[in-house]
Design a protein around this motif. Structure first.
Motif, PDB file in Angstrom:
ATOM      1  N   ARG A 197      -9.137   8.302   4.198  1.00 31.88           N
ATOM      2  CA  ARG A 197      -9.520   6.872   3.651  1.00 31.88           C
ATOM      3  C   ARG A 197      -9.197   5.969   4.512  1.00 31.88           C
ATOM      4  O   ARG A 197      -9.682   5.043   4.935  1.00 31.88           O
ATOM      5  N   PHE A 198      -7.958   6.076   5.305  1.00 30.33           N
ATOM      6  CA  PHE A 198      -7.670   5.036   6.353  1.00 30.33           C
ATOM      7  C   PHE A 198      -8.769   5.133   7.444  1.00 30.33           C
ATOM      8  O   PHE A 198      -9.208   3.863   7.855  1.00 30.33           O
ATOM      9  N   PHE A 229       0.858  -1.361  -0.080  1.00 32.86           N
ATOM     10  CA  PHE A 229      -0.066  -0.101   0.050  1.00 32.86           C
ATOM     11  C   PHE A 229       0.837   1.220  -0.128  1.00 32.86           C
ATOM     12  O   PHE A 229       2.145   1.051   0.543  1.00 32.86           O
ATOM     13  N   THR A 288      -9.003   2.280   2.299  1.00 33.65           N
ATOM     14  CA  THR A 288      -7.680   2.138   1.983  1.00 33.65           C
ATOM     15  C   THR A 288      -7.363   1.107   1.025  1.00 33.65           C
ATOM     16  O   THR A 288      -8.006  -0.175   1.241  1.00 33.65           O
ATOM     17  N   ASP A 289      -6.710   1.236  -0.254  1.00 33.52           N
ATOM     18  CA  ASP A 289      -6.613   0.346  -1.311  1.00 33.52           C
ATOM     19  C   ASP A 289      -5.128  -0.070  -1.041  1.00 33.52           C
ATOM     20  O   ASP A 289      -4.214   0.485  -1.130  1.00 33.52           O
ATOM     21  N   TYR A 290      -5.097  -1.579  -1.002  1.00 37.60           N
ATOM     22  CA  TYR A 290      -3.938  -2.372  -1.056  1.00 37.60           C
ATOM     23  C   TYR A 290      -3.674  -2.993  -2.510  1.00 37.60           C
ATOM     24  O   TYR A 290      -4.550  -2.687  -3.584  1.00 37.60           O
ATOM     25  N   ARG A 313      -9.476  -3.363  -2.235  1.00 32.39           N
ATOM     26  CA  ARG A 313     -10.067  -2.697  -1.084  1.00 32.39           C
ATOM     27  C   ARG A 313      -9.756  -3.518   0.281  1.00 32.39           C
ATOM     28  O   ARG A 313     -10.295  -4.542   0.186  1.00 32.39           O
ATOM     29  N   GLN A 320       1.153   5.421   1.201  1.00 35.58           N
ATOM     30  CA  GLN A 320       0.515   6.583   1.932  1.00 35.58           C
ATOM     31  C   GLN A 320       0.476   7.831   0.791  1.00 35.58           C
ATOM     32  O   GLN A 320       0.061   9.016   1.221  1.00 35.58           O
ATOM     33  N   GLN A 341      -1.672   7.868  -1.625  1.00 31.17           N
ATOM     34  CA  GLN A 341      -3.100   7.801  -2.082  1.00 31.17           C
ATOM     35  C   GLN A 341      -3.586   9.108  -1.761  1.00 31.17           C
ATOM     36  O   GLN A 341      -3.364   9.597  -0.593  1.00 31.17           O
ATOM     37  N   PHE A 354      -5.121  10.057   2.045  1.00 30.07           N
ATOM     38  CA  PHE A 354      -4.803   9.063   2.634  1.00 30.07           C
ATOM     39  C   PHE A 354      -5.231   8.927   4.221  1.00 30.07           C
ATOM     40  O   PHE A 354      -5.974   7.729   4.416  1.00 30.07           O
TER      41      PHE A 354
END
Length: 397
Positions: free
Chosen positions: A82-83, A72, A88-90, A142, A74, A76, A79
């Motif tokens: 989203r977290f 992932f 959070t997208d991996y 996701r 940071q 994004q 971030f």
């Protein structure tokens, strides 16, 4: 200490750059060995439950790569937000086995390899599923800690090749919940455990099935160790590639635990309440502290109700700490407590009482129960001053 932290950051950045440069798609041949890699716990909060990856090792060609679902960034957009809201997208990516082991050796974490006993047909099917996963349109997913993480992704990929014909003697614990499982891994970090218990709601205390227990890397390792497919053992060999150099989790605060802090709070609150009764005057500074702190925590818990994080939408602790306390903050600034404010204090008092009852169904940490009990007492004190203390307050002012 700062130098060590700086070195770690630089090393991680270099490793990340190396991964991006050397990432490659695996190729297929009958000589490929497929292994499940189980990594031990790390010092960071996000690493304390371990990690799972897949090794794709062709002994003839020398191609030896790791398929990693735990990447992932940071960088994004938004971030932090989203977290917080579980957005959070991996992504899945590959790296060389050498780089992978170098990284975990540096972190002092163990790596256990289970070589899978697969037929050429099963390897081919896993390869097909893997290539599909590595397509640009499929690499991002996701992340969900309990339901869709690096471990469950690796497991489901392998199941596609095995066509779900997997059986295991390992059944886990029939009396297990999500909360109890993570408690097994965060026992040495009491403040981390408290934070997670604050966020996890009643759903985390429901009994889980064997399949649901496989979100933890070590549980999946045990499951594969006792598994068979069409009557043959799934794992042909097990090797420990790296041993943990140090205890994986370090207690950052051995003296001031949440329980100790709660006891100190209880003593301080008792002294304040006795002084209030003796002086017949409320302590506005104390009430501002209680309402402001409770309100801020309540806002976070309320926001988590709209999060995609698992097991956080129904949380009894929200009855203790909720945004209503911020409304009462204004009442704490006044010498007199009006009727409407008195009703608000009573509503919060009832909510806290209900929350204490729901501790039968939701596992609430003892430090939180101690704090909630004194919040309940404080509500009663405010109602007392509202009904009986205004006359005293007028004389004093």
């Amino acid at each position: 200490m700062k130098r060590k932290a700086l070195c770690r950051i630089i090393c991680v950045l270099l490793l990340t750059f190396w991964v991006e440069v050397k990432a490659q798609s695996p190729s297929y041949s009958d000589s490929v060995e497929v292994s499940l890699l189980t990594c031990g716990a790390g010092e960071e909060v996000w690493a304390q439950y371990g990690h799972t990856a897949i090794r794709w090792n062709d002994r003839k060609t020398g191609e030896d790569i790791v398929v990693n679902y735990g990447i992932f960034s940071q960088n994004q957009p938004y971030f932090l937000l989203r977290f917080i809201f579980g957005l959070t997208d991996y992504k899945v990516d590959t790296q060389s086995m050498t780089t992978f082991l170098r990284q975990y050796a540096y972190e002092g974490r163990s790596v256990v390899e289970q070589t899978l006993n697969l037929t050429p047909s099963e390897k081919q099917q896993i390869y097909t599923a893997l290539i599909e996963n590595l397509k640009p349109k499929n690499v991002v997913y996701r992340y969900n800690f309990f339901y869709d993480n690096c471990t469950t992704r690796a497991h489901h990929l392998l199941l596609k090749g095995l066509k779900g014909r997997l059986q295991s003697q390992w059944r886990g614990d029939s009396n297990m919940t999500y909360r109890r499982m993570i408690h097994q891994w965060n026992a040495e970090t009491p403040w981390v455990r408290l934070g997670e218990d604050l966020l996890l709601g009643i759903e985390a205390d429901q009994l889980v099935t064997t399949t649901q227990q496989l979100f933890l890397p070590d549980n999946l390792r045990k499951y594969y160790g006792g598994a068979t497919i069409n009557g043959r053992p799934l794992v042909s060999e097990t090797h420990t590639l790296l041993y943990a150099a140090t205890p994986p989790i370090t207690n950052i605060s051995a003296s001031l635990t949440p329980l100790t802090a709660a006891i100190v709070f209880a003593i301080l609150a008792s002294v304040v309440f006795v002084m209030e009764l003796w002086r017949k005057k409320k302590c506005r500074v104390w009430n501002i502290f209680l309402t402001l702190t409770s309100g801020i925590i309540g806002l976070v818990l309320f926001a988590m109700m709209f999060s995609e994080h698992p097991c956080v939408d129904v949380n009894a602790i929200l009855l203790f700490f909720n945004p209503l306390a911020l409304v009462l903050l204004f009442g704490s600034l006044c010498k007199r407590v009006g009727k409407k404010m008195c009703i608000a204090w009573f509503v919060w008092e009832v909510m806290i009482f209900i929350g204490l009852i729901t501790a039968i169904f939701q596992s609430i940490p003892l430090p939180i129960l101690i704090v909630a009990s004194f919040l309940l007492l404080n509500c009663g004190m405010q109602i007392y001053f509202a009904k009986c203390g205004n006359a005293h307050l007028r004389k004093l002012t």
